[in-house]
Write an enzyme that holds these catalytic residues in place. Structure first.
Site, PDB file in Angstrom:
ATOM      1  N   HIS A 177       8.452   3.314   8.894  1.00  0.00           N
ATOM      2  CA  HIS A 177       8.215   2.415  10.040  1.00  0.00           C
ATOM      3  C   HIS A 177       6.993   2.923  10.806  1.00  0.00           C
ATOM      4  O   HIS A 177       6.877   4.128  11.071  1.00  0.00           O
ATOM      5  CB  HIS A 177       9.454   2.407  10.942  1.00  0.00           C
ATOM      6  CG  HIS A 177       9.344   1.438  12.075  1.00  0.00           C
ATOM      7  ND1 HIS A 177       9.532   0.082  11.919  1.00  0.00           N
ATOM      8  CD2 HIS A 177       9.042   1.629  13.378  1.00  0.00           C
ATOM      9  CE1 HIS A 177       9.354  -0.526  13.086  1.00  0.00           C
ATOM     10  NE2 HIS A 177       9.058   0.394  13.985  1.00  0.00           N
ATOM     11  N   ARG A 236      13.343  -7.464   5.418  1.00  0.00           N
ATOM     12  CA  ARG A 236      14.670  -8.085   5.544  1.00  0.00           C
ATOM     13  C   ARG A 236      15.610  -7.015   6.060  1.00  0.00           C
ATOM     14  O   ARG A 236      15.487  -5.846   5.681  1.00  0.00           O
ATOM     15  CB  ARG A 236      15.198  -8.528   4.173  1.00  0.00           C
ATOM     16  CG  ARG A 236      14.810  -9.893   3.722  1.00  0.00           C
ATOM     17  CD  ARG A 236      15.433 -10.167   2.362  1.00  0.00           C
ATOM     18  NE  ARG A 236      16.851 -10.530   2.460  1.00  0.00           N
ATOM     19  CZ  ARG A 236      17.294 -11.779   2.520  1.00  0.00           C
ATOM     20  NH1 ARG A 236      16.452 -12.783   2.479  1.00  0.00           N
ATOM     21  NH2 ARG A 236      18.589 -12.037   2.606  1.00  0.00           N
ATOM     22  N   SER A 294       0.839  -1.213   0.000  1.00  0.00           N
ATOM     23  CA  SER A 294       0.000   0.000   0.000  1.00  0.00           C
ATOM     24  C   SER A 294       0.872   1.261   0.000  1.00  0.00           C
ATOM     25  O   SER A 294       0.492   2.287  -0.567  1.00  0.00           O
ATOM     26  CB  SER A 294      -0.983  -0.006   1.173  1.00  0.00           C
ATOM     27  OG  SER A 294      -0.323   0.171   2.395  1.00  0.00           O
TER      28      SER A 294
HETATM   29  C1  GAR Z   1       3.758  -0.645   6.727  1.00  0.00           C
HETATM   30  O1  GAR Z   1       2.957  -0.384   7.851  1.00  0.00           O
HETATM   31  C2  GAR Z   1       5.193  -0.262   6.993  1.00  0.00           C
HETATM   32  O2  GAR Z   1       5.340   0.882   7.779  1.00  0.00           O
HETATM   33  C3  GAR Z   1       5.673  -1.488   7.724  1.00  0.00           C
HETATM   34  O3  GAR Z   1       5.105  -2.561   7.041  1.00  0.00           O
HETATM   35  C4  GAR Z   1       3.869  -2.144   6.475  1.00  0.00           C
HETATM   36  C5  GAR Z   1       3.889  -2.460   5.004  1.00  0.00           C
HETATM   37  O4  GAR Z   1       2.639  -2.210   4.433  1.00  0.00           O
HETATM   38  N1  GAR Z   1       7.098  -1.564   7.761  1.00  0.00           N
HETATM   39  C6  GAR Z   1       7.788  -2.003   8.805  1.00  0.00           C
HETATM   40  O5  GAR Z   1       7.273  -2.410   9.818  1.00  0.00           O
HETATM   41  C7  GAR Z   1       9.290  -1.967   8.609  1.00  0.00           C
HETATM   42  N2  GAR Z   1       9.965  -2.132   9.857  1.00  0.00           N
HETATM   43  P1  GAR Z   1       2.502  -2.046   2.879  1.00  0.00           P
HETATM   44  O6  GAR Z   1       3.139  -3.293   2.250  1.00  0.00           O
HETATM   45  O7  GAR Z   1       1.023  -2.002   2.643  1.00  0.00           O
HETATM   46  O8  GAR Z   1       3.212  -0.784   2.453  1.00  0.00           O
END
Ligand code: GAR
Length: 200
Positions: A114, A96, A18
């Site tokens: 994050h 990763r 997203s």
């Molecule tokens: C998001 O909330 C991003 O901030 C988080 O994973 C999700 C990915 O959502 N990232 C982390 O936690 C990194 N440490 P998305 O695939 O819909 O963008």
């Protein structure tokens, strides 16, 4: 009139995508003077890859199982991203940890989003960590990536309230809406910064 040079973005994903979509939408609306030259996923089933197909964006699934270890996987990513001349590497839900060699290869050109107000709640399950801590405010952070996990210099942050009635799902959704706003803005700031750096 000279044609404006577009910044080349590489976006690294592992899942839903997203945040990738918010970057694509900003580019399509011309809010971001950038182009995505490659999307790299470490998961073949990542829905983010479908978004690329829909928008005609080149994407690659780099299978970790084909590499003997993390170092060789990182080297394969470095090679690919250098071939694509990425000006900026955007981690968008890329689950990763990047090794030293990767970070050195693109020093100050890797950014991450994050879902917490770093330095609070780094690592896994930050929304769960926020709820468990009793925090009344959480949010999201876009930051430069360095050798420490979720610890590089902050580019942008936004806060959201944490309600007593929140679950991980409701808090995650409230934070995610803000992620989609600040990630494209942070990328635009990096573009402006790199452009002014080149002029001096
Ligand atoms: C998001 O909330 C991003 O901030 C988080 O994973 C999700 C990915 O959502 N990232 C982390 O936690 C990194 N440490 P998305 O695939 O819909 O963008």
């Amino acid at each position: 009139m000279t044609k404006e040079k577009k910044f080349k973005l590489a976006v690294l994903v592992s899942g839903r995508g997203s945040n990738l979509q918010s970057i694509i939408d900003s580019i399509e609306r011309k809010d971001l003077a950038a182009e995505i030259t490659i999307v790299l996923s470490n998961k073949s089933s990542a829905p983010a890859l479908d978004r690329c197909r829909k928008h005609g964006i080149e994407s690659v699934f780099l299978d970790p199982k084909l590499y003997s270890d993390k170092l060789h996987y990182d080297r394969a990513m470095i090679q690919l991203l250098q071939k694509k001349s990425a000006d900026l590497i955007c981690l968008a839900g890329f689950m990763r940890i990047l090794g030293k060699e990767f970070i050195q290869a693109f020093r100050n050109r890797i950014i991450n989003i994050h879902p917490s107000l770093l330095p609070a709640f780094p690592g896994l399950h930050p929304q769960r960590q926020a709820l468990d801590s009793g925090a009344k405010v959480s949010g999201c952070t876009v930051h430069f990536v360095n050798e420490e996990v979720d610890a590089g210099p902050v580019i942008l942050q936004t806060t959201v309230p944490v309600h007593d009635t929140d679950t991980v799902e409701t808090l995650s959704q409230r934070i995610l809406e803000q992620e989609h706003i600040i990630y494209p803005k942070a990328i635009q700031l990096c573009i402006q910064n790199q452009s002014s750096g080149r002029r001096t």
